[in-house]
Design a protein around this motif. Sequence first.
Motif, PDB file in Angstrom:
ATOM      1  N   LEU A  41       0.818  -1.228   0.015  1.00 17.02           N
ATOM      2  CA  LEU A  41      -0.012   0.004  -0.053  1.00 17.02           C
ATOM      3  C   LEU A  41       0.787   1.147   0.033  1.00 17.02           C
ATOM      4  O   LEU A  41       0.593   2.264  -0.875  1.00 17.02           O
ATOM      5  CB  LEU A  41      -0.844   0.063   1.268  1.00 17.02           C
ATOM      6  N   MET A  42       2.001   1.317   0.731  1.00 17.20           N
ATOM      7  CA  MET A  42       2.828   2.466   0.988  1.00 17.20           C
ATOM      8  C   MET A  42       3.565   2.762  -0.387  1.00 17.20           C
ATOM      9  O   MET A  42       3.523   3.663  -0.922  1.00 17.20           O
ATOM     10  CB  MET A  42       3.853   2.292   2.193  1.00 17.20           C
ATOM     11  N   LEU A  43       4.096   1.261  -1.081  1.00 17.16           N
ATOM     12  CA  LEU A  43       4.679   1.773  -2.284  1.00 17.16           C
ATOM     13  C   LEU A  43       3.608   2.034  -3.507  1.00 17.16           C
ATOM     14  O   LEU A  43       4.015   2.949  -4.190  1.00 17.16           O
ATOM     15  CB  LEU A  43       4.876   0.299  -2.765  1.00 17.16           C
ATOM     16  N   ALA A  44       2.425   1.661  -3.461  1.00 13.73           N
ATOM     17  CA  ALA A  44       1.340   2.273  -4.326  1.00 13.73           C
ATOM     18  C   ALA A  44       1.150   3.694  -3.946  1.00 13.73           C
ATOM     19  O   ALA A  44       0.970   4.534  -5.149  1.00 13.73           O
ATOM     20  CB  ALA A  44      -0.092   1.567  -3.958  1.00 13.73           C
ATOM     21  N   VAL A  45       1.314   4.177  -2.874  1.00 15.85           N
ATOM     22  CA  VAL A  45       1.008   5.791  -2.589  1.00 15.85           C
ATOM     23  C   VAL A  45       2.185   6.453  -3.150  1.00 15.85           C
ATOM     24  O   VAL A  45       1.823   7.502  -3.664  1.00 15.85           O
ATOM     25  CB  VAL A  45       0.958   5.809  -1.234  1.00 15.85           C
ATOM     26  N   ILE A  46       3.385   5.890  -2.789  1.00  8.49           N
ATOM     27  CA  ILE A  46       4.599   6.815  -3.377  1.00  8.49           C
ATOM     28  C   ILE A  46       4.697   6.514  -4.635  1.00  8.49           C
ATOM     29  O   ILE A  46       4.703   7.759  -5.505  1.00  8.49           O
ATOM     30  CB  ILE A  46       5.657   6.051  -2.582  1.00  8.49           C
ATOM     31  N   LEU A  47       4.610   5.293  -5.424  1.00  5.80           N
ATOM     32  CA  LEU A  47       4.674   5.319  -6.804  1.00  5.80           C
ATOM     33  C   LEU A  47       3.571   5.970  -7.551  1.00  5.80           C
ATOM     34  O   LEU A  47       3.703   6.643  -8.614  1.00  5.80           O
ATOM     35  CB  LEU A  47       4.623   3.814  -7.401  1.00  5.80           C
ATOM     36  N   GLY A  48       2.166   5.783  -7.027  1.00  5.72           N
ATOM     37  CA  GLY A  48       1.110   6.458  -7.715  1.00  5.72           C
ATOM     38  C   GLY A  48       1.196   8.044  -7.680  1.00  5.72           C
ATOM     39  O   GLY A  48       0.969   8.657  -8.602  1.00  5.72           O
ATOM     40  N   SER A  49       1.747   8.589  -6.698  1.00  5.19           N
ATOM     41  CA  SER A  49       1.842   9.871  -6.502  1.00  5.19           C
ATOM     42  C   SER A  49       3.297  10.543  -7.495  1.00  5.19           C
ATOM     43  O   SER A  49       2.710  11.581  -8.070  1.00  5.19           O
ATOM     44  CB  SER A  49       2.428  10.292  -4.983  1.00  5.19           C
ATOM     45  N   ILE A  50       4.082   9.742  -7.653  1.00  8.31           N
ATOM     46  CA  ILE A  50       5.114  10.060  -8.508  1.00  8.31           C
ATOM     47  C   ILE A  50       4.661  10.205  -9.948  1.00  8.31           C
ATOM     48  O   ILE A  50       4.947  10.863 -10.721  1.00  8.31           O
ATOM     49  CB  ILE A  50       6.300   9.259  -8.414  1.00  8.31           C
ATOM     50  N   MET A  51       3.717   8.964 -10.300  1.00  5.70           N
ATOM     51  CA  MET A  51       3.299   8.726 -11.532  1.00  5.70           C
ATOM     52  C   MET A  51       2.113  10.162 -11.921  1.00  5.70           C
ATOM     53  O   MET A  51       2.136  10.421 -13.067  1.00  5.70           O
ATOM     54  CB  MET A  51       2.643   7.441 -11.584  1.00  5.70           C
ATOM     55  N   TYR A  52       1.758  10.655 -10.976  1.00  2.00           N
ATOM     56  CA  TYR A  52       0.686  11.571 -10.913  1.00  2.00           C
ATOM     57  C   TYR A  52       1.193  12.967 -11.415  1.00  2.00           C
ATOM     58  O   TYR A  52       0.939  13.498 -12.360  1.00  2.00           O
ATOM     59  CB  TYR A  52      -0.004  12.016  -9.604  1.00  2.00           C
ATOM     60  N   LEU A  53       2.663  12.897 -10.994  1.00  2.00           N
ATOM     61  CA  LEU A  53       3.577  14.056 -11.462  1.00  2.00           C
ATOM     62  C   LEU A  53       3.973  13.632 -13.140  1.00  2.00           C
ATOM     63  O   LEU A  53       4.097  14.887 -13.803  1.00  2.00           O
ATOM     64  CB  LEU A  53       4.604  14.251 -10.656  1.00  2.00           C
ATOM     65  N   VAL A  54       4.593  12.706 -13.174  1.00  2.00           N
ATOM     66  CA  VAL A  54       5.091  12.227 -14.482  1.00  2.00           C
ATOM     67  C   VAL A  54       4.065  12.465 -15.495  1.00  2.00           C
ATOM     68  O   VAL A  54       4.235  13.108 -16.757  1.00  2.00           O
ATOM     69  CB  VAL A  54       5.734  10.988 -14.550  1.00  2.00           C
ATOM     70  N   GLU A  55       2.912  11.818 -15.490  1.00  3.37           N
ATOM     71  CA  GLU A  55       1.896  11.589 -16.605  1.00  3.37           C
ATOM     72  C   GLU A  55       1.119  13.034 -16.105  1.00  3.37           C
ATOM     73  O   GLU A  55       0.865  13.402 -15.150  1.00  3.37           O
ATOM     74  CB  GLU A  55       1.036  10.319 -16.348  1.00  3.37           C
ATOM     75  N   GLN A  56       0.526  13.643 -17.116  1.00  2.10           N
ATOM     76  CA  GLN A  56      -0.351  14.707 -17.075  1.00  2.10           C
ATOM     77  C   GLN A  56      -1.693  14.324 -16.727  1.00  2.10           C
ATOM     78  O   GLN A  56      -2.248  13.272 -17.022  1.00  2.10           O
ATOM     79  CB  GLN A  56      -0.243  15.815 -18.159  1.00  2.10           C
ATOM     80  N   ARG A  57      -2.461  15.119 -16.110  1.00  6.70           N
ATOM     81  CA  ARG A  57      -3.788  14.818 -15.816  1.00  6.70           C
ATOM     82  C   ARG A  57      -4.770  14.652 -17.081  1.00  6.70           C
ATOM     83  O   ARG A  57      -5.684  13.708 -16.801  1.00  6.70           O
ATOM     84  CB  ARG A  57      -4.501  16.349 -15.408  1.00  6.70           C
ATOM     85  N   GLU A  58      -4.376  14.934 -18.249  1.00  5.59           N
ATOM     86  CA  GLU A  58      -5.213  14.584 -19.336  1.00  5.59           C
ATOM     87  C   GLU A  58      -4.891  13.111 -19.761  1.00  5.59           C
ATOM     88  O   GLU A  58      -5.727  12.551 -20.582  1.00  5.59           O
ATOM     89  CB  GLU A  58      -4.945  15.660 -20.556  1.00  5.59           C
ATOM     90  N   ASN A  59      -4.018  12.372 -19.169  1.00  2.00           N
ATOM     91  CA  ASN A  59      -3.781  10.976 -19.717  1.00  2.00           C
ATOM     92  C   ASN A  59      -4.112   9.980 -18.711  1.00  2.00           C
ATOM     93  O   ASN A  59      -3.969   8.799 -18.735  1.00  2.00           O
ATOM     94  CB  ASN A  59      -2.103  10.856 -19.556  1.00  2.00           C
ATOM     95  N   GLY A  60      -5.298  10.477 -18.085  1.00  2.00           N
ATOM     96  CA  GLY A  60      -6.133   9.507 -17.357  1.00  2.00           C
ATOM     97  C   GLY A  60      -5.720   9.505 -15.646  1.00  2.00           C
ATOM     98  O   GLY A  60      -6.561   8.997 -14.734  1.00  2.00           O
TER      99      GLY A  60
END
Lengths: 274, 274, 274, 274
Positions: A161-180
């Motif tokens: 879960l912690m990994l998911a929070v960290i990796l998901g957060s980073i992914m949010y920065l990398v991919e833009q809002r318009e990419n889903g």
Amino acid sequence: MESPTKNNWRFRLHEVIYESNTSAGKAFDVGLLFAIFTSIIIVMLDSVERLHDRYGSLFSLIEWIFSFLFTIEYILRLISIKKPFKYVFSLLGIIDLIALIPSYLSIFFVGAQSLLVFRALRLLRVFRIFKLGHFLSEINFLTEALKGSVRKISIFLMTVLMLAVILGSIMYLVEQRENGFANIPESIYWAIVTITTVGYGDISPVTPMGKMLASIVMLIGYSIIAVPTGIITHDLALAARQKKELPESCPTCSREGHDADALFCKFCGSSLFV
Amino acid sequence: MESPTKNNWRFRLHEVIYESNTSAGKAFDVGLLFAIFTSIIIVMLDSVERLHDRYGSLFSLIEWIFSFLFTIEYILRLISIKKPFKYVFSLLGIIDLIALIPSYLSIFFVGAQSLLVFRALRLLRVFRIFKLGHFLSEINFLTEALKGSVRKISIFLMTVLMLAVILGSIMYLVEQRENGFANIPESIYWAIVTITTVGYGDISPVTPMGKMLASIVMLIGYSIIAVPTGIITHDLALAARQKKELPESCPTCSREGHDADALFCKFCGSSLFV
Amino acid sequence: MESPTKNNWRFRLHEVIYESNTSAGKAFDVGLLFAIFTSIIIVMLDSVERLHDRYGSLFSLIEWIFSFLFTIEYILRLISIKKPFKYVFSLLGIIDLIALIPSYLSIFFVGAQSLLVFRALRLLRVFRIFKLGHFLSEINFLTEALKGSVRKISIFLMTVLMLAVILGSIMYLVEQRENGFANIPESIYWAIVTITTVGYGDISPVTPMGKMLASIVMLIGYSIIAVPTGIITHDLALAARQKKELPESCPTCSREGHDADALFCKFCGSSLFV
Amino acid sequence: MESPTKNNWRFRLHEVIYESNTSAGKAFDVGLLFAIFTSIIIVMLDSVERLHDRYGSLFSLIEWIFSFLFTIEYILRLISIKKPFKYVFSLLGIIDLIALIPSYLSIFFVGAQSLLVFRALRLLRVFRIFKLGHFLSEINFLTEALKGSVRKISIFLMTVLMLAVILGSIMYLVEQRENGFANIPESIYWAIVTITTVGYGDISPVTPMGKMLASIVMLIGYSIIAVPTGIITHDLALAARQKKELPESCPTCSREGHDADALFCKFCGSSLFV
């Protein structure tokens, strides 16, 4: 004293409803499970729009019959037990109540009927029936082994879960809002979908950078899926060894738990082969 | 010498902030984790467009309060430790700093606020809290076992990556550019998605030849997913055995392998406690 | 006789190119791997349309330089070995040749250049480099363990393939052609995608009957994924036990392979503890 | 009495068709498997529309030839065995019949030809051929180990199914009908797709609440996938130990657990071969 108790109707009712060593008790358990199963099938079929339009009133009637039967069963359970409160607040008791309420709620509230699906929870009773048969030792063995794993598995799930929070957060920065990856909770949802290797594809990376990061997330998920397996395998082996060791007992002090290769009792020091 | 040190405020501060054997230290750790957790939830909610439009300024205020608190915490950590540089360049120290910077960056750069997600990294502190409780021995056991697996797992991951490069490249030749396999890096991404059995479906083979090759890739992935599991299971068993075996060896015949509950040597029958 | 051989240029060339115990040999191996890696990166980048349009001619130049270097390396390999045919028809020799041919083919055939991706196969040389370092024993251990699993895993894969053929064929009957199950090979492809739990979703069941059958296929896949894991875990444990037993040797007949709990030599019958 | 039996044509036919110790028997088995394999390939190719339009009549001809050959084979099987009914109602006998019927049905019913896919079931005969070679001991070992797992795996699958019913039902309430969770059976299908980590993505949660619940379902699936693996690994190890331990026990001290290569008892030092 014993015979009046045995002839007592409450005692006999208790035996039929709660126990399963008598043939009447077994019949009751099997019949109950059959009723639960049928009522769930009806709820399922009723949820299919095409069938609901056709047989809706029939389904409704059957559901009410089952609700009536289950209500009687609940009342019988209450009056046949010495401490009714203990049953009411037990896991099975709460489930039984949750399975009953929706029917009566639906009289006052439109749509409450759909809560009938909670009847599916009553399927958990199937394990009580299983215990009748020769599955008993296997169930005991598995639950024993898994009990030892619970703590380790929960540490593991917390890490995931912690990994998911960290990796998901980073992914949010990398991919833009318009990419889903519309917001961080969605990105965490994506990370869980990916780490568990489910991979719906409703959200998937679009940019090269995002795909690279996603690949790393996948490889992490692919590697750590091995951890719970290792834990459970290990605990199964442990449970099996303990089970196997039981029969051997020292001829002098009659204590148990010796290894398969022991020559002397590890408790009293006398030979195991007199 | 001892009592003045103990009464020293820096020593006591250190005890509260870095240690967790005193009740004040425990309270600090739990409070800190709660603050980290709340601040992450706020960052998450703020990333949801609908909530940001409504409560944006409230979220911003709370985030600044947390940033202020974490800054004070960082300063206290610096002054209460004897070798501040050791903390600054430790893993937790770097994470603490990374979690602080975005707030101050956002004064000068628009958008830097989104870097606040790195606060999620601070969640790693949760393992320190865990150590308080009875999860300690399980965590030690798991990390011990996984430490032994790291090298084997990294060889495995390297092999998977190489397989992904080779299979992805071949797939790029087989499927045409118009079928989604736009270039070799994308094809490698597809290969990783497939071997790890994630399977988003954003890129999937279209031609019969490509589907046949993809099937082979899947079967390969399906078979080799077993390797890390095997490795970890094996190393868990090893760690368990070492943990169990280490303490004991018979003082008479010096043979090892006695159970934790043994009183006498199982090989020569003499007492294990002379 | 020995010293002239050692001074012989062919012998020294062989030592540099094929062996890695000298510093020159190590440097050659690392340099070669670096060249392979760079050339693959160039092929990858060249496959990205946007980059190809911009730097196409630069990439082409670099690729030709690498092709030239690898050709020289191939010739040196041929002349520095005593039995050149043994190298030419060895696995690494064939891969080296396959990696060379596309460059020269591209002079005569347009598009042959894309075959350059086969250079990725040369990455397999990375395992030779690994052997230099301390990964050697881990690689040996893993390959030893997996060698024993090959036969069992291939029986397993054969069973999975047969299941995929049978289940895919039945699914082709259940779902209609218009639901994506266009023909039996496609249905088999779907079955493999499902059993291996990849689940692209490019083909998925539409009819209730099809979904029910698919659920069964998934549960089968979910259960049998455990088989290769079990096999590999088991063989890893076996390999580990054999490795561990090696050091112990009988003081009388000096034969090895005794159990950890043995008291007497199982070959000559004398005590292991004299 | 023996020689007339051996010269009997029915006996010899039986030996060729049912046994595989004679060279004629082996040739028949291999030829049969080849015929089955080819006929399945033809059925597969015939299902591809493009090929059917072109070579449909050729495929039809070949299929009829195979149907004719398999019919003869079936008749020979009937007349060469002493108890034909035992064969007819055996698993392989039923499969053989099922594989025959469609051809003859297709004379009377249009479309019955597509049932020819059931010929794929005959592929199960491949295991009989395998038994010829050196895969025999591996197959025996695997089937022996898996036999012990069947009961545990079925308890596990039952639990997964029940979980899918309960979680699917709850998901039907959480997500609305318009989000793809059209009815409870569909939701259960979704739950199975998710728990088994297949994840087609044809149905996936849309609402935040649904995504949160789905994440929990995934983590459950991710954790319990370890259970069958643990079971099978454990039973493989058990089967291996039993196989290894069965033959030996010391004739002097009657202790067991000797290696296959032991000459003397490792417990009392006396010879194992008196």
